[in-house]
Design an enzyme around this catalytic site. Structure first.
Site, short mmCIF file in Angstrom:
data_model
loop_
_atom_site.label_atom_id
_atom_site.label_comp_id
_atom_site.label_asym_id
_atom_site.label_seq_id
_atom_site.Cartn_x
_atom_site.Cartn_y
_atom_site.Cartn_z
N ASN A 1 12.68 -4.64 48.69
CA ASN A 1 12.13 -5.34 50.45
C ASN A 1 10.47 -5.46 49.69
O ASN A 1 10.23 -5.29 51.38
CB ASN A 1 12.81 -3.76 51.15
CG ASN A 1 12.40 -3.08 51.09
OD1 ASN A 1 12.39 -2.64 50.13
ND2 ASN A 1 12.37 -2.17 52.04
N GLU A 2 9.95 -5.34 49.14
CA GLU A 2 8.52 -5.57 49.45
C GLU A 2 8.26 -6.20 50.59
O GLU A 2 6.87 -6.52 51.10
CB GLU A 2 8.06 -6.04 48.05
CG GLU A 2 7.88 -4.10 47.29
CD GLU A 2 8.75 -4.15 46.41
OE1 GLU A 2 9.94 -4.83 46.18
OE2 GLU A 2 9.46 -3.45 45.46
N LEU B 1 8.60 4.05 47.79
CA LEU B 1 6.91 4.91 46.90
C LEU B 1 7.10 6.31 48.48
O LEU B 1 7.62 5.45 49.90
CB LEU B 1 5.59 3.58 47.02
CG LEU B 1 5.20 3.63 45.86
CD1 LEU B 1 4.68 1.94 45.70
CD2 LEU B 1 5.10 4.85 44.96
N GLY C 1 11.23 1.27 45.86
CA GLY C 1 10.15 1.56 44.16
C GLY C 1 11.88 2.49 43.93
O GLY C 1 12.01 3.19 42.84
C1 LIG Z 1 -1.23 -6.21 41.73
C2 LIG Z 1 -0.91 -6.04 42.84
C3 LIG Z 1 -0.28 -5.65 43.56
C4 LIG Z 1 0.24 -5.04 45.31
C5 LIG Z 1 0.93 -4.59 45.81
C6 LIG Z 1 1.87 -3.54 45.62
C7 LIG Z 1 2.93 -3.50 45.26
C8 LIG Z 1 4.29 -2.16 44.91
C9 LIG Z 1 5.80 -3.06 44.92
C10 LIG Z 1 6.49 -2.31 44.41
C11 LIG Z 1 6.91 -1.26 44.10
C12 LIG Z 1 7.55 0.26 45.06
C13 LIG Z 1 7.10 0.07 45.93
C14 LIG Z 1 7.51 0.24 47.25
O1 LIG Z 1 8.25 1.93 47.09
S1 LIG Z 1 7.53 0.20 49.37
C15 LIG Z 1 8.49 2.06 49.91
C16 LIG Z 1 9.96 0.68 50.23
N1 LIG Z 1 10.87 2.21 50.94
C17 LIG Z 1 11.30 1.20 51.88
O2 LIG Z 1 11.11 0.32 53.05
C18 LIG Z 1 12.59 2.77 52.57
C19 LIG Z 1 12.29 3.25 53.73
N2 LIG Z 1 12.90 4.49 53.93
C20 LIG Z 1 14.00 3.82 54.93
O3 LIG Z 1 14.15 2.20 54.95
C21 LIG Z 1 15.00 5.13 55.23
O4 LIG Z 1 14.41 6.18 54.90
C22 LIG Z 1 15.85 5.05 53.64
C23 LIG Z 1 16.82 3.98 53.80
C24 LIG Z 1 15.60 5.55 52.59
C25 LIG Z 1 17.25 6.62 54.86
O5 LIG Z 1 17.33 6.49 56.03
P1 LIG Z 1 18.27 7.49 56.66
O6 LIG Z 1 19.01 8.20 55.80
O7 LIG Z 1 18.49 7.62 58.00
O8 LIG Z 1 17.16 8.64 56.62
P2 LIG Z 1 15.27 8.17 57.50
O9 LIG Z 1 15.26 7.27 57.97
O10 LIG Z 1 15.65 9.00 59.04
O11 LIG Z 1 14.25 9.30 56.96
C26 LIG Z 1 14.02 10.76 56.66
C27 LIG Z 1 12.81 10.68 56.18
O12 LIG Z 1 12.52 10.59 55.40
C28 LIG Z 1 11.19 9.74 55.67
N3 LIG Z 1 10.93 8.81 54.80
C29 LIG Z 1 11.93 7.43 54.74
N4 LIG Z 1 11.84 6.98 53.92
C30 LIG Z 1 10.00 7.21 53.39
C31 LIG Z 1 9.17 6.58 52.69
N5 LIG Z 1 9.56 5.65 51.92
N6 LIG Z 1 8.06 7.17 52.26
C32 LIG Z 1 7.86 8.41 52.94
N7 LIG Z 1 8.55 8.90 53.97
C33 LIG Z 1 10.19 8.07 53.78
C34 LIG Z 1 11.22 9.69 57.12
O13 LIG Z 1 10.14 8.83 57.99
C35 LIG Z 1 11.75 10.45 57.90
O14 LIG Z 1 11.60 11.82 57.60
P3 LIG Z 1 11.07 13.09 58.56
O15 LIG Z 1 11.79 12.32 59.96
O16 LIG Z 1 10.49 14.18 58.49
O17 LIG Z 1 12.53 13.78 58.34
#
Ligand SMILES: CCCCCCCC/C=C\C/C=C/C(=O)SCCNC(=O)CCNC(=O)[C@H](O)C(C)(C)COP(=O)(O)OP(=O)(O)OC[C@H]1O[C@@H](n2cnc3c(N)ncnc32)[C@H](O)[C@@H]1OP(=O)(O)O
Length: 281
Positions: free
Chosen positions: A153-154, A86, A131
């Site tokens: 990793n939620e 997400l 996600g």
């Molecule tokens: C009944 C009610 C229940 C309520 C509960 C809610 C539950 C919700 C449950 C489940 C569904 C899913 C949930 C989710 O998906 S939460 C999102 C979790 N995501 C993460 O933890 C990922 C975070 N990101 C990373 O770990 C890393 O970025 C990477 C491993 C994906 C990539 O690493 P790397 O290649 O080193 O890239 P960068 O870290 O430099 O990132 C590049 C660029 O992208 C931006 N970015 C990364 N992740 C996200 C993201 N998730 N959202 C938005 N933007 C993201 C990052 O900031 C960099 O930006 P830039 O500097 O401007 O280029």
């Protein structure tokens, strides 16, 4: 049945080409020989799932179902990230209406992909946290490239994965491993993911991964499609129905949860600690 004649196939391919020009975030191509579609996520830079990308994935799945797709390969245009899950920036200080639509569309994507009548493979050619892992888990088979991470990793971010996603994890790796993985919010390296069955095969390049994906899809060439899809529905239907019954209630709890100040504080901390891009103060 679609694809029985060259004319049908040509019609479908043109249709998909036309459709893909309307969808800048998901590129869909069809292999005219095999009839397999490849949907490539291409939202820069990490395919983070915002409302626009989720909506386009949902429409793509709907069109593939309508056109009796023979098989789907889901992959990423990035060679580093399959999907970062997400869009965390859109969850921060959100507009409640948008968040509501976002969650409801995420549920639709799960229902359509987990419940698709056609076979599905994720070519996980980059990191797939949260996600991103959800998209891969909703496919029937996963081929992953080396040196990336995948998992739910939620718990590390401060919430629990929803029940339907827990079901998907449990159905894939079994209850015991799912409990370990989900309670710790573990992100697995490719080789570890292979060991616990979170991915089915490892490939050294995207080309090799696509070959493995096509080999999996070709296994069904001689199986009557309706028998295949009825069996899939029998196996997955109860989990999908449970979500369908609880859909609106879950959207309400999600909006309440995400807009709560305690969640907003922990999300803010997670972003500051883990993402390069920071929040504007
Ligand atoms: C009944 C009610 C229940 C309520 C509960 C809610 C539950 C919700 C449950 C489940 C569904 C899913 C949930 C989710 O998906 S939460 C999102 C979790 N995501 C993460 O933890 C990922 C975070 N990101 C990373 O770990 C890393 O970025 C990477 C491993 C994906 C990539 O690493 P790397 O290649 O080193 O890239 P960068 O870290 O430099 O990132 C590049 C660029 O992208 C931006 N970015 C990364 N992740 C996200 C993201 N998730 N959202 C938005 N933007 C993201 C990052 O900031 C960099 O930006 P830039 O500097 O401007 O280029």
């Amino acid at each position: 049945m679609a694809f029985r004649t060259a004319r049908n196939l040509a019609y479908f391919s043109n249709y998909i080409r036309n459709y893909s020009t309307n969808g800048p975030l998901v590129n869909v191509t069809v292999n005219e020989k095999s009839g397999f579609a490849t949907a490539t996520l291409q939202r820069p830079s990490v395919n983070s799932l915002n409302l626009e990308l989720l909506t386009e994935i949902s429409h793509t799945l709907q069109q593939l179902e309508k056109n009796k797709c023979r098989g789907l390969i889901l992959t990423s245009a990035s060679n580093k990230v399959f999907s970062a899950g997400l869009d965390l920036f859109e969850l921060h200080k959100p507009n409640a209406d948008k968040i509501k639509q976002m969650w409801s569309t995420l549920q639709e994507v799960w229902i359509k992909l987990y419940g698709s009548s056609y076979p599905t493979v994720a070519v996980v050619n980059g990191h797939a946290p949260a996600g991103g892992c959800m998209l891969a888990l909703s496919c029937e088979y996963r081929v992953m490239l080396n040196n990336f991470i995948i998992g739910l990793n939620e718990a590390q971010i401060g919430f629990s994965a929803p029940m339907w996603l827990i079901d998907g994890m449990r159905n894939t790796i079994g209850s015991r491993q799912a409990e370990f993985a989900l309670t710790a919010g573990t992100l697995f390296k490719t080789e570890e993911a292979l060991k616990i069955g979170l991915v089915d095969e490892v490939a050294q390049s995207k080309e090799e991964a696509i070959e493995k994906a096509e080999k999996f899809l070709n296994k069904f060439a001689k199986i009557p499609p309706h028998a295949r899809s009825m069996t899939k529905a029998a196996l997955r239907g109860a989990n999908i129905q449970a979500l369908v019954r609880n859909k609106d209630e879950e959207v309400r709890s999600y909006v309440d949860f995400v807009t709560d100040s305690q969640f907003q504080d922990s999300l803010g901390e997670f972003i500051e600690l883990n993402l390069k891009q920071k929040l504007s103060k």
